[in-house]
Scaffold this motif. Structure first.
Motif, PDB file in Angstrom:
ATOM      1  N   ALA A 142     -76.948 -10.696  67.060  1.00 20.50           N
ATOM      2  CA  ALA A 142     -76.546 -11.764  65.900  1.00 20.50           C
ATOM      3  C   ALA A 142     -75.280 -12.273  65.681  1.00 20.50           C
ATOM      4  O   ALA A 142     -74.237 -11.594  65.830  1.00 20.50           O
ATOM      5  N   VAL A 143     -75.114 -13.452  65.481  1.00 20.75           N
ATOM      6  CA  VAL A 143     -73.735 -14.335  65.427  1.00 20.75           C
ATOM      7  C   VAL A 143     -73.745 -15.333  64.375  1.00 20.75           C
ATOM      8  O   VAL A 143     -72.577 -15.856  64.250  1.00 20.75           O
ATOM      9  N   ARG A 158     -71.105 -18.644  61.210  1.00 17.31           N
ATOM     10  CA  ARG A 158     -70.912 -17.902  62.203  1.00 17.31           C
ATOM     11  C   ARG A 158     -70.196 -16.473  61.948  1.00 17.31           C
ATOM     12  O   ARG A 158     -69.095 -16.482  60.851  1.00 17.31           O
ATOM     13  N   ALA A 159     -70.346 -15.388  62.337  1.00 19.78           N
ATOM     14  CA  ALA A 159     -69.836 -14.195  61.912  1.00 19.78           C
ATOM     15  C   ALA A 159     -69.946 -13.044  62.977  1.00 19.78           C
ATOM     16  O   ALA A 159     -70.906 -13.044  63.877  1.00 19.78           O
ATOM     17  N   ASP A 160     -69.068 -12.074  63.025  1.00 22.68           N
ATOM     18  CA  ASP A 160     -69.293 -10.918  64.130  1.00 22.68           C
ATOM     19  C   ASP A 160     -70.379 -10.068  63.517  1.00 22.68           C
ATOM     20  O   ASP A 160     -71.059  -9.607  64.446  1.00 22.68           O
ATOM     21  N   VAL A 161     -70.635  -9.840  62.263  1.00 20.66           N
ATOM     22  CA  VAL A 161     -71.678  -8.943  61.972  1.00 20.66           C
ATOM     23  C   VAL A 161     -72.598  -9.541  60.496  1.00 20.66           C
ATOM     24  O   VAL A 161     -71.764 -10.296  59.787  1.00 20.66           O
ATOM     25  N   VAL A 162     -73.937  -9.544  60.673  1.00 19.43           N
ATOM     26  CA  VAL A 162     -74.759 -10.210  59.668  1.00 19.43           C
ATOM     27  C   VAL A 162     -75.453  -8.621  59.108  1.00 19.43           C
ATOM     28  O   VAL A 162     -76.002  -7.940  59.683  1.00 19.43           O
ATOM     29  N   ALA A 285     -87.703   0.863  57.785  1.00 16.52           N
ATOM     30  CA  ALA A 285     -87.537   0.186  58.984  1.00 16.52           C
ATOM     31  C   ALA A 285     -87.325   1.217  60.152  1.00 16.52           C
ATOM     32  O   ALA A 285     -86.926   2.206  60.044  1.00 16.52           O
ATOM     33  N   SER A 286     -87.900   0.889  61.293  1.00  8.71           N
ATOM     34  CA  SER A 286     -87.889   1.638  62.470  1.00  8.71           C
ATOM     35  C   SER A 286     -86.555   1.754  63.205  1.00  8.71           C
ATOM     36  O   SER A 286     -86.058   2.829  63.885  1.00  8.71           O
ATOM     37  N   GLN A 287     -85.289   0.815  62.627  1.00  7.26           N
ATOM     38  CA  GLN A 287     -84.088   1.036  63.166  1.00  7.26           C
ATOM     39  C   GLN A 287     -83.389   0.242  61.991  1.00  7.26           C
ATOM     40  O   GLN A 287     -83.691  -0.701  61.335  1.00  7.26           O
ATOM     41  N   ALA A 288     -82.121   0.761  61.676  1.00 11.93           N
ATOM     42  CA  ALA A 288     -81.357   0.122  60.587  1.00 11.93           C
ATOM     43  C   ALA A 288     -80.402  -0.784  61.206  1.00 11.93           C
ATOM     44  O   ALA A 288     -79.654  -1.467  60.647  1.00 11.93           O
ATOM     45  N   ALA A 289     -80.209  -0.926  62.531  1.00  8.62           N
ATOM     46  CA  ALA A 289     -79.284  -1.958  63.035  1.00  8.62           C
ATOM     47  C   ALA A 289     -79.634  -2.593  64.637  1.00  8.62           C
ATOM     48  O   ALA A 289     -80.326  -1.600  65.239  1.00  8.62           O
ATOM     49  N   GLY A 290     -78.934  -3.399  65.020  1.00  8.20           N
ATOM     50  CA  GLY A 290     -78.881  -3.654  66.276  1.00  8.20           C
ATOM     51  C   GLY A 290     -77.509  -4.500  66.454  1.00  8.20           C
ATOM     52  O   GLY A 290     -76.627  -4.300  65.915  1.00  8.20           O
ATOM     53  N   ASP A 291     -77.310  -5.276  67.584  1.00  3.80           N
ATOM     54  CA  ASP A 291     -76.190  -5.734  68.213  1.00  3.80           C
ATOM     55  C   ASP A 291     -75.664  -6.830  67.025  1.00  3.80           C
ATOM     56  O   ASP A 291     -76.381  -7.995  67.122  1.00  3.80           O
ATOM     57  N   ASP A 333     -65.820  -3.655  68.341  1.00  4.69           N
ATOM     58  CA  ASP A 333     -67.095  -3.079  68.777  1.00  4.69           C
ATOM     59  C   ASP A 333     -68.372  -3.286  67.664  1.00  4.69           C
ATOM     60  O   ASP A 333     -68.152  -2.415  66.725  1.00  4.69           O
ATOM     61  N   THR A 334     -69.025  -4.300  67.729  1.00  5.50           N
ATOM     62  CA  THR A 334     -70.129  -4.518  66.685  1.00  5.50           C
ATOM     63  C   THR A 334     -71.486  -4.387  67.251  1.00  5.50           C
ATOM     64  O   THR A 334     -72.263  -4.874  66.905  1.00  5.50           O
ATOM     65  N   SER A 335     -71.437  -3.299  68.462  1.00  8.40           N
ATOM     66  CA  SER A 335     -72.700  -3.063  69.061  1.00  8.40           C
ATOM     67  C   SER A 335     -73.742  -2.144  67.808  1.00  8.40           C
ATOM     68  O   SER A 335     -73.202  -1.681  67.135  1.00  8.40           O
TER      69      SER A 335
END
Length: 411
Positions: A142-143, A158-162, A285-291, A333-335
């Motif tokens: 996400a950008v 644009r952002a590092d994290v959404v 949700a099956s996951q709380a985050a992504g890249d 690191d925003t992985s």
């Protein structure tokens, strides 16, 4: 207010989770832009706070505002059995003699405005009436977001994290098809508001009361609020509440007949709002985050309202995500691994509350459990107040299992 074109963080949604995550990140000096599609104040259900919200409210700088508000103070919760027998109130202070053991019954429209204004006061760029049309991706990362204002003008930010804090209609939970319904807790709710209904006096005025239906098919909440209002709602299995029934008003009236304690309490009161219903209950949700992206609050999941955990889980997920994002921004690191590192511990806490909910629906007697395991009184109260995030509580559930299996073998 003009939009910062390239903040470090974009937050979608201005409810309690969005306000929390944005405020805590902004406190660390990062630029955060928050987009809320509605104009506050707006109506929302979820009116009862539990004590553990105190610690997040403290970090947000919200405690003095809460103390000077006209929200009703809440010191306890009380349970009423199917036969109408009242339990002794669970006073939170008995377990934790600290000011955190007094909490509040809130009007969400006001509370959410206070939280959002608090975010703006601490440097968050708050934009109401701005709809996020899309989350922008480069590959799997996400950008940023595409937003549209009320005049129809579209802007790319644009952002590092959404951070998606947009509630049950979460954009990312739908985009990636992450929603996992909870088949065991397939419930719904029907509720309304009364003015002039009965309320206890003194310290007990603000108690949340949980009342079983006579046939044990579900339960009523009874939440005293300011301005002599009481929020009254029934929760039961989805099929029971909504299939083959004559409509929400009629169903609410029919269920009142199965809970005479509530009927007596509202006998001299005036219903002052239409009956409302929600059918989209417990899920995760099956996951709380992504890249580069994170889900918080109802955008990540919702748990049955039995123990009023909704606002706590919104604040807590917002807090944990904020801390992981700040650490990630510091380290470049925003992985997914970094900004979602809070998920495992959070889900463990959520599962402890879920287990408590399921035990209630199974008719488990907590009174009998405490009589057999008096050493767990404090731990059960910890669970009820939302102090969920510590592994030692799992011993409670091991002993619940042992008690159940002992009862089975004795029959």
């Amino acid at each position: 207010m003009s939009i910062q074109q390239s903040p470090q963080v974009v937050v979608i949604g201005g409810g309690p989770a969005g306000a929390t995550v944005s405020t805590l990140i902004a406190q660390q000096g990062y630029q955060v832009e928050l987009f809320e599609r509605e104009r506050f104040p707006r109506y929302h259900i979820g009116e009862s706070l539990i004590p553990e919200t105190y610690w997040v409210l403290e970090r947000l700088g919200m405690l003095d505002k809460m103390k000077s508000s006209h929200f009703i103070k809440k010191y306890s919760v009380q349970f009423v059995s199917p036969s109408g027998k009242h339990s002794a109130p669970f006073y939170f202070h008995d377990n934790k003699p600290h000011e955190c053991s007094q909490t509040w019954q809130i009007r969400r429209s006001e509370f959410d405005v206070m939280m959002l204004k608090n975010a703006a006061d601490q440097g968050v760029g708050v934009h109401e009436g701005m709809r996020v049309l899309d989350v922008l991706f480069e590959g799997d990362r996400a950008v940023g977001v595409l937003v549209r204002d009320e005049a129809g003008k579209q802007t790319e930010v644009r952002a590092d994290v959404v951070v998606d804090a947009s509630g049950q209609s979460s954009m990312l939970i739908n985009k990636f098809q992450l929603r996992v319904p909870d088949v065991e807790l397939n419930k719904g709710a029907i509720w309304t508001y009364f003015q002039g209904a009965y309320r206890d006096q003194g310290k007990d005025e603000g108690a949340t009361v949980v009342l079983s239906l006579r046939d044990k098919q579900g339960w009523f909440w009874y939440i005293p609020m300011q301005d002599d209002l009481v929020s009254v709602g029934v929760v039961a299995d989805f099929d029971y509440l909504f299939k083959g029934r004559a409509g929400n008003e009629a169903t609410f009236a029919e269920e009142l007949e199965k809970c005479l304690t509530v009927k007596e309490r509202i006998a001299n009161a005036e219903q002052v709002a239409p009956v409302k219903a929600t059918k989209d209950y417990t899920y995760r949700a099956s996951q709380a985050a992504g890249d580069g992206w994170v889900l918080v609050g109802d955008a990540f999941g919702f748990l049955d309202p039995l123990y009023s955990s909704g606002v706590l889980l919104a604040l807590k997920s917002g807090e944990l995500a904020a801390d992981a994002i700040v650490e990630g921004l510091r380290n470049g690191d925003t992985s997914r691994a970094q900004i979602g590192k809070w998920e495992t511990g959070f889900v463990e806490g959520m599962n402890r509350m879920r287990r408590l909910v399921c035990e209630y629906y199974d008719g488990f007697s907590f009174g009998e459990f405490i009589r057999r395991f008096p050493q767990h009184r404090g731990s059960v109260t910890d669970l009820l107040i939302g102090d969920l995030f510590k592994p030692e509580l799992d011993q409670v559930f091991e002993d619940i299992d042992s008690m159940k299996s002992a009862d089975v073998s004795n029959h």
